[in-house]
Design a protein around this motif. Structure first.
Motif, PDB file in Angstrom:
ATOM      1  N   ILE A  29       0.461 -33.886  25.384  1.00  0.00           N
ATOM      2  CA  ILE A  29       1.393 -34.303  24.417  1.00  0.00           C
ATOM      3  C   ILE A  29       2.792 -34.437  24.920  1.00  0.00           C
ATOM      4  O   ILE A  29       2.876 -33.979  25.918  1.00  0.00           O
ATOM      5  CB  ILE A  29       1.292 -33.608  23.088  1.00  0.00           C
ATOM      6  CG1 ILE A  29       1.691 -32.097  23.326  1.00  0.00           C
ATOM      7  CG2 ILE A  29       0.282 -33.693  22.051  1.00  0.00           C
ATOM      8  CD1 ILE A  29       2.041 -31.224  22.045  1.00  0.00           C
ATOM      9  N   SER A  30       3.806 -35.264  24.228  1.00  0.00           N
ATOM     10  CA  SER A  30       5.119 -35.196  24.735  1.00  0.00           C
ATOM     11  C   SER A  30       5.995 -34.865  23.606  1.00  0.00           C
ATOM     12  O   SER A  30       5.647 -35.193  22.596  1.00  0.00           O
ATOM     13  CB  SER A  30       5.324 -36.571  25.380  1.00  0.00           C
ATOM     14  OG  SER A  30       5.049 -37.618  24.430  1.00  0.00           O
ATOM     15  N   LEU A  31       7.160 -34.651  24.115  1.00  0.00           N
ATOM     16  CA  LEU A  31       8.108 -34.298  22.919  1.00  0.00           C
ATOM     17  C   LEU A  31       8.818 -35.433  22.597  1.00  0.00           C
ATOM     18  O   LEU A  31       9.240 -36.571  23.286  1.00  0.00           O
ATOM     19  CB  LEU A  31       9.202 -33.189  23.520  1.00  0.00           C
ATOM     20  CG  LEU A  31       8.698 -31.788  23.742  1.00  0.00           C
ATOM     21  CD1 LEU A  31      10.134 -30.881  24.481  1.00  0.00           C
ATOM     22  CD2 LEU A  31       7.876 -31.357  22.496  1.00  0.00           C
ATOM     23  N   ALA A  32       9.333 -35.370  21.308  1.00  0.00           N
ATOM     24  CA  ALA A  32      10.445 -36.376  20.738  1.00  0.00           C
ATOM     25  C   ALA A  32      11.398 -35.652  19.878  1.00  0.00           C
ATOM     26  O   ALA A  32      11.343 -34.782  18.996  1.00  0.00           O
ATOM     27  CB  ALA A  32       9.656 -37.295  19.749  1.00  0.00           C
ATOM     28  N   PRO A  33      12.774 -36.168  20.195  1.00  0.00           N
ATOM     29  CA  PRO A  33      13.682 -35.213  19.492  1.00  0.00           C
ATOM     30  C   PRO A  33      13.670 -35.583  17.899  1.00  0.00           C
ATOM     31  O   PRO A  33      13.286 -36.397  17.464  1.00  0.00           O
ATOM     32  CB  PRO A  33      15.006 -36.326  20.080  1.00  0.00           C
ATOM     33  CG  PRO A  33      14.743 -36.978  21.409  1.00  0.00           C
ATOM     34  CD  PRO A  33      13.069 -37.227  21.171  1.00  0.00           C
ATOM     35  N   GLU A  34      14.194 -34.238  17.502  1.00  0.00           N
ATOM     36  CA  GLU A  34      14.002 -34.575  15.955  1.00  0.00           C
ATOM     37  C   GLU A  34      15.307 -33.731  15.392  1.00  0.00           C
ATOM     38  O   GLU A  34      15.643 -32.685  15.875  1.00  0.00           O
ATOM     39  CB  GLU A  34      12.757 -33.712  15.663  1.00  0.00           C
ATOM     40  CG  GLU A  34      12.711 -33.644  14.183  1.00  0.00           C
ATOM     41  CD  GLU A  34      11.356 -32.734  13.659  1.00  0.00           C
ATOM     42  OE1 GLU A  34      11.360 -31.756  13.272  1.00  0.00           O
ATOM     43  OE2 GLU A  34      10.257 -33.124  14.356  1.00  0.00           O
ATOM     44  N   ARG A  35      15.818 -34.251  14.449  1.00  0.00           N
ATOM     45  CA  ARG A  35      16.967 -33.663  13.864  1.00  0.00           C
ATOM     46  C   ARG A  35      16.651 -32.701  12.632  1.00  0.00           C
ATOM     47  O   ARG A  35      15.537 -32.812  12.075  1.00  0.00           O
ATOM     48  CB  ARG A  35      17.890 -34.760  12.996  1.00  0.00           C
ATOM     49  CG  ARG A  35      19.155 -34.801  13.305  1.00  0.00           C
ATOM     50  CD  ARG A  35      19.997 -35.970  12.457  1.00  0.00           C
ATOM     51  NE  ARG A  35      20.658 -36.461  13.605  1.00  0.00           N
ATOM     52  CZ  ARG A  35      21.919 -36.554  14.052  1.00  0.00           C
ATOM     53  NH1 ARG A  35      22.321 -35.778  13.329  1.00  0.00           N
ATOM     54  NH2 ARG A  35      22.469 -37.353  14.727  1.00  0.00           N
ATOM     55  N   ARG A  36      17.275 -31.726  12.732  1.00  0.00           N
ATOM     56  CA  ARG A  36      16.867 -30.505  11.739  1.00  0.00           C
ATOM     57  C   ARG A  36      18.383 -29.824  11.269  1.00  0.00           C
ATOM     58  O   ARG A  36      19.254 -29.769  11.832  1.00  0.00           O
ATOM     59  CB  ARG A  36      16.262 -29.229  12.596  1.00  0.00           C
ATOM     60  CG  ARG A  36      15.006 -29.671  13.446  1.00  0.00           C
ATOM     61  CD  ARG A  36      13.846 -30.025  12.362  1.00  0.00           C
ATOM     62  NE  ARG A  36      13.284 -28.721  12.080  1.00  0.00           N
ATOM     63  CZ  ARG A  36      12.091 -28.648  11.245  1.00  0.00           C
ATOM     64  NH1 ARG A  36      11.766 -29.943  10.726  1.00  0.00           N
ATOM     65  NH2 ARG A  36      11.708 -27.438  10.996  1.00  0.00           N
TER      66      ARG A  36
END
Length: 57
Positions: A29-36
């Motif tokens: 799997i790969s990472l995707a930026p996410e706003r928290r």
């Protein structure tokens, strides 16, 4: 009972996160930026400890 349920959910989330790290290391799997939004997240993490801390003054 609410604290127990929340703790169980937190533990499940940690196990799932560990499995995700394993998948990342394997390239599955790969990472995707996410706003928290940080304050609600931190508040939820500290809630199980409030009674114990309050009782100690």
């Amino acid at each position: 009972m609410g604290i127990l349920k929340n703790s169980a959910q937190d533990l499940l989330a940690m196990v799932n996160d560990l499995l995700d790290v394993s998948r990342l290391e394997q390239g599955r799997i790969s990472l995707a930026p996410e706003r928290r939004i940080l304050p609600p997240l931190l508040s939820g993490l500290s809630m199980p400890y409030v009674p114990a801390v309050s009782s100690k003054g």
